[in-house]
Each structure stands twice: as structure tokens, then as C-alpha cells.
Design a protein around this motif. Sequence first.
Motif, mmCIF file in Angstrom:
data_model
loop_
_atom_site.group_PDB
_atom_site.id
_atom_site.type_symbol
_atom_site.label_atom_id
_atom_site.label_comp_id
_atom_site.label_asym_id
_atom_site.label_seq_id
_atom_site.Cartn_x
_atom_site.Cartn_y
_atom_site.Cartn_z
ATOM 1 N N HIS A 106 0.831 -1.205 0.000
ATOM 2 C CA HIS A 106 0.000 0.000 0.000
ATOM 3 C C HIS A 106 0.864 1.253 0.000
ATOM 4 O O HIS A 106 0.549 2.247 -0.661
ATOM 5 N N THR A 109 2.183 1.845 -3.379
ATOM 6 C CA THR A 109 1.108 2.357 -4.235
ATOM 7 C C THR A 109 0.877 3.841 -3.993
ATOM 8 O O THR A 109 0.737 4.618 -4.948
ATOM 9 N N ILE A 110 0.838 4.258 -2.728
ATOM 10 C CA ILE A 110 0.625 5.670 -2.405
ATOM 11 C C ILE A 110 1.750 6.525 -2.992
ATOM 12 O O ILE A 110 1.497 7.568 -3.605
ATOM 13 N N ASN A 112 3.821 5.738 -5.508
ATOM 14 C CA ASN A 112 3.745 5.703 -6.976
ATOM 15 C C ASN A 112 2.636 6.601 -7.503
ATOM 16 O O ASN A 112 2.827 7.331 -8.472
ATOM 17 N N GLN A 113 1.472 6.551 -6.883
ATOM 18 C CA GLN A 113 0.362 7.373 -7.353
ATOM 19 C C GLN A 113 0.627 8.851 -7.123
ATOM 20 O O GLN A 113 0.259 9.690 -7.950
ATOM 21 N N GLY A 114 1.276 9.175 -6.015
ATOM 22 C CA GLY A 114 1.648 10.565 -5.764
ATOM 23 C C GLY A 114 2.627 11.069 -6.813
ATOM 24 O O GLY A 114 2.466 12.177 -7.341
ATOM 25 N N GLU A 116 3.047 9.881 -9.816
ATOM 26 C CA GLU A 116 2.317 9.946 -11.088
ATOM 27 C C GLU A 116 1.478 11.222 -11.152
ATOM 28 O O GLU A 116 1.433 11.900 -12.172
ATOM 29 N N HIS A 117 0.833 11.545 -10.051
ATOM 30 C CA HIS A 117 -0.040 12.724 -10.019
ATOM 31 C C HIS A 117 0.755 14.007 -10.227
ATOM 32 O O HIS A 117 0.345 14.874 -11.009
ATOM 33 N N GLU A 120 1.964 14.693 -13.882
ATOM 34 C CA GLU A 120 0.986 14.989 -14.943
ATOM 35 C C GLU A 120 1.146 16.425 -15.419
ATOM 36 O O GLU A 120 1.437 17.316 -14.631
#
Length: 121
Positions: A106, A109-110, A112-114, A116-117, A120
Motif C-alpha cells: 500500500h 502504491t501511495i 507511486n500514485q503521488g 504519477e499525479h 501529470e
Amino acid sequence: MIDQNNMERCDFIHAHDDIIQKVKAQMPEDEILYDLAELFKLFGDCTRIKILYVLFESEMCVCDLAQLLNMTQSAISHQLRALKQNKLVKSRRDGKTVFYSLADSHVTTIINQGMEHISEP
């Protein structure tokens, strides 16, 4: 300057009770939302993010983390304590040395998503 005549107003004249009830039924309890907010506060500190990012790459002891991040062992230990209390990192002992790693996928994931965000356009 804001044109008061063109602003959308909501005077509860026509509340959408069906939508309100549906969303209200799905809302977690305040205590859960408080815990979630506290978790995200941990990600609001650059030092803790650096530690998590390092542990994303490799398990490390306090000495290694301190040298890599150019910080004192005491400062690293303080941040690790907060991260461990909130189940973001775990530790294992090997003789006298304690090694730290991310607690689970988890956390990965947090992070990686941060990343990625913020990457952008």
C-alpha cells in the motif's frame, strides 16, 4: 471582481435528498476520516517522504539512512518512529542492527500514485 448575480447559489430550496442520503450512507465515520487525515499528514513532511522513497528502493538501518540523507541518527530515528507507529514502515532485527523497510505494498502504491499525479502535465 466577482459578479454576485452570476454566481451559482444554493439556498437549500431544492436539495436532492436522494443523492444526499445515498452519499451519507457511504460516508465513513468521522473517526475513520480523522485517521485517514492523520495518515496523509505523515506524507506532508519532506524528510519522511525521503525516508519512504529510500525504503522504496532498499531495506536500510538507521546508520545507512542517516548517512544517505545527511542527517543525524536521532533525527532519522524520530521520523522512523512516527512512520512505524502509523504502519508505514516495519523493522526486523539482525543481531544488534535493526533494518527498516516499507510495511506493505500500500505504501508503494501511495508513493507511486503521488509521483504519477505530480508528473501529470
